[in-house]
Motif scaffolding. Structure first.
Motif, PDB file in Angstrom:
ATOM      1  N   LEU A  21       0.848  -1.188   0.000  1.00  0.00           N
ATOM      2  CA  LEU A  21       0.000   0.000   0.000  1.00  0.00           C
ATOM      3  C   LEU A  21       0.888   1.245   0.000  1.00  0.00           C
ATOM      4  CD1 LEU A  21      -2.623  -1.343   2.522  1.00  0.00           C
ATOM      5  CD2 LEU A  21      -2.907  -1.064   0.068  1.00  0.00           C
ATOM      6  N   PRO A  22       0.554   2.238  -0.850  1.00  0.00           N
ATOM      7  CA  PRO A  22       1.451   3.383  -1.043  1.00  0.00           C
ATOM      8  C   PRO A  22       1.493   4.336   0.147  1.00  0.00           C
ATOM      9  CG  PRO A  22      -0.607   3.736  -2.209  1.00  0.00           C
ATOM     10  CD  PRO A  22      -0.667   2.339  -1.654  1.00  0.00           C
ATOM     11  N   LEU A  23       2.611   5.042   0.243  1.00  0.00           N
ATOM     12  CA  LEU A  23       2.801   6.089   1.244  1.00  0.00           C
ATOM     13  C   LEU A  23       2.996   7.417   0.530  1.00  0.00           C
ATOM     14  CD1 LEU A  23       5.246   4.274   3.672  1.00  0.00           C
ATOM     15  CD2 LEU A  23       2.826   4.734   4.018  1.00  0.00           C
ATOM     16  N   PRO A  24       2.713   8.531   1.183  1.00  0.00           N
ATOM     17  CA  PRO A  24       2.927   9.836   0.552  1.00  0.00           C
ATOM     18  C   PRO A  24       4.384  10.011   0.130  1.00  0.00           C
ATOM     19  CG  PRO A  24       1.708  10.075   2.602  1.00  0.00           C
ATOM     20  CD  PRO A  24       2.164   8.651   2.533  1.00  0.00           C
ATOM     21  N   ALA A  25       4.598  10.533  -1.075  1.00  0.00           N
ATOM     22  CA  ALA A  25       5.962  10.737  -1.573  1.00  0.00           C
ATOM     23  C   ALA A  25       6.712  11.748  -0.719  1.00  0.00           C
ATOM     24  CB  ALA A  25       5.919  11.202  -3.023  1.00  0.00           C
ATOM     25  N   GLY A  26       6.018  12.757  -0.181  1.00  0.00           N
ATOM     26  CA  GLY A  26       6.656  13.787   0.624  1.00  0.00           C
ATOM     27  C   GLY A  26       6.623  13.495   2.106  1.00  0.00           C
ATOM     28  N   TYR A  27       6.611  12.217   2.487  1.00  0.00           N
ATOM     29  CA  TYR A  27       6.452  11.892   3.901  1.00  0.00           C
ATOM     30  C   TYR A  27       7.510  12.523   4.810  1.00  0.00           C
ATOM     31  CZ  TYR A  27       5.043   9.644   8.104  1.00  0.00           C
ATOM     32  OH  TYR A  27       4.618   9.449   9.381  1.00  0.00           O
ATOM     33  N   PRO A  28       8.788  12.632   4.408  1.00  0.00           N
ATOM     34  CA  PRO A  28       9.761  13.247   5.323  1.00  0.00           C
ATOM     35  C   PRO A  28       9.376  14.659   5.755  1.00  0.00           C
ATOM     36  CG  PRO A  28      10.895  12.094   3.591  1.00  0.00           C
ATOM     37  CD  PRO A  28       9.431  12.073   3.235  1.00  0.00           C
ATOM     38  N   THR A  29       8.661  15.411   4.926  1.00  0.00           N
ATOM     39  CA  THR A  29       8.255  16.758   5.328  1.00  0.00           C
ATOM     40  C   THR A  29       7.242  16.703   6.462  1.00  0.00           C
ATOM     41  OG1 THR A  29       6.516  16.843   3.653  1.00  0.00           O
ATOM     42  CG2 THR A  29       8.671  17.699   3.027  1.00  0.00           C
ATOM     43  N   LEU A  30       6.460  15.635   6.562  1.00  0.00           N
ATOM     44  CA  LEU A  30       5.516  15.499   7.664  1.00  0.00           C
ATOM     45  C   LEU A  30       6.236  15.237   8.981  1.00  0.00           C
ATOM     46  CD1 LEU A  30       2.847  13.319   5.871  1.00  0.00           C
ATOM     47  CD2 LEU A  30       2.686  15.743   6.410  1.00  0.00           C
ATOM     48  N   LEU A  31       7.396  14.628   8.887  1.00  0.00           N
ATOM     49  CA  LEU A  31       8.190  14.347  10.086  1.00  0.00           C
ATOM     50  C   LEU A  31       8.820  15.636  10.603  1.00  0.00           C
ATOM     51  CD1 LEU A  31       9.348  12.269  12.038  1.00  0.00           C
ATOM     52  CD2 LEU A  31      11.114  11.777  10.364  1.00  0.00           C
ATOM     53  N   GLY A  32       9.139  16.553   9.697  1.00  0.00           N
ATOM     54  CA  GLY A  32       9.708  17.833  10.101  1.00  0.00           C
ATOM     55  C   GLY A  32      11.223  17.868  10.070  1.00  0.00           C
ATOM     56  N   GLU A  56      -1.589   2.719  10.170  1.00  0.00           N
ATOM     57  CA  GLU A  56      -0.732   3.697  10.844  1.00  0.00           C
ATOM     58  C   GLU A  56       0.599   3.743  10.100  1.00  0.00           C
ATOM     59  OE1 GLU A  56      -2.384   5.232  13.116  1.00  0.00           O
ATOM     60  OE2 GLU A  56      -3.939   3.714  13.354  1.00  0.00           O
ATOM     61  N   VAL A  57       1.232   4.917  10.138  1.00  0.00           N
ATOM     62  CA  VAL A  57       2.546   5.101   9.535  1.00  0.00           C
ATOM     63  C   VAL A  57       3.467   5.642  10.624  1.00  0.00           C
ATOM     64  CG1 VAL A  57       3.861   6.317   7.765  1.00  0.00           C
ATOM     65  CG2 VAL A  57       1.522   5.603   7.294  1.00  0.00           C
ATOM     66  N   TYR A  58       4.613   5.007  10.796  1.00  0.00           N
ATOM     67  CA  TYR A  58       5.613   5.444  11.764  1.00  0.00           C
ATOM     68  C   TYR A  58       6.866   5.847  11.004  1.00  0.00           C
ATOM     69  CZ  TYR A  58       9.303   5.032  15.278  1.00  0.00           C
ATOM     70  OH  TYR A  58      10.375   5.278  16.096  1.00  0.00           O
TER      71      TYR A  58
END
Length: 164
Positions: A21-32, A56-58
């Protein structure tokens, strides 16, 4: 004639392989923060009332460097988000809902779609999992494929035209 194509589509769906299942391409920006890369684990936690897959995504990253007066310092940044996937594998990211992921989770809905977590080793104390699914059937709330051959037509002995 389209019925033959539909049956072929359904047969191939039944034999469909497991998909991640796919994850957002820009996920590192959500981490900050991103210090040498962001590590991501995803989990499925069940089907919601609409038949969509919830999970859930960790994510975590560790930043390090020399501190004042020498010495080596590191800081770990972590984030949890809730994610909802539809059966077409699109996703929507939501604030974390405090559902604790179970790395051994497996579920099947009324249509035969199954979801599971494939886990290996651990990362920052969390199992390194990837949320995945076997999608066999799209529920009737989504656009159906229709058969345009009239019910009373006799199509026996006619050539098959697959270009339509």
């Amino acid at each position: 004639m389209k019925m033959i194509g539909l049956l072929g589509l359904l047969a191939s769906a039944a034999a469909q392989a497991q998909v991640t299942l796919p994850l957002p391409a820009g996920y590192p920006t959500l981490l900050g923060a991103s210090c040498g890369g962001v590590h991501v684990a995803s989990y499925v936690t069940g089907f919601d009332n609409n038949g969509y897959i919830r999970g859930e995504v960790y994510a975590w990253t560790r930043c390090s460097g020399s501190g004042r007066g020498g010495g080596y310092q590191s800081q770990t940044y972590q984030a949890w988000h809730t994610i909802v996937w539809d059966l077409r594998q699109n996703y929507k990211l939501l604030p974390y809902d405090n559902v604790v992921p179970d790395p051994a989770f497996v579920a099947t809905d009324a249509y035969g779609n199954s979801i599971l977590d494939t886990c290996s080793v651990t990362t920052e104390g969390q199992p390194a999992c990837v949320a995945s699914a076997y999608i066999y059937y799209v529920p009737p709330t989504m656009a159906p494929i229709s058969d345009t051959t009239p019910v009373n037509s006799d199509v026996r002995g006619r050539p098959v035209n697959l270009d339509r």
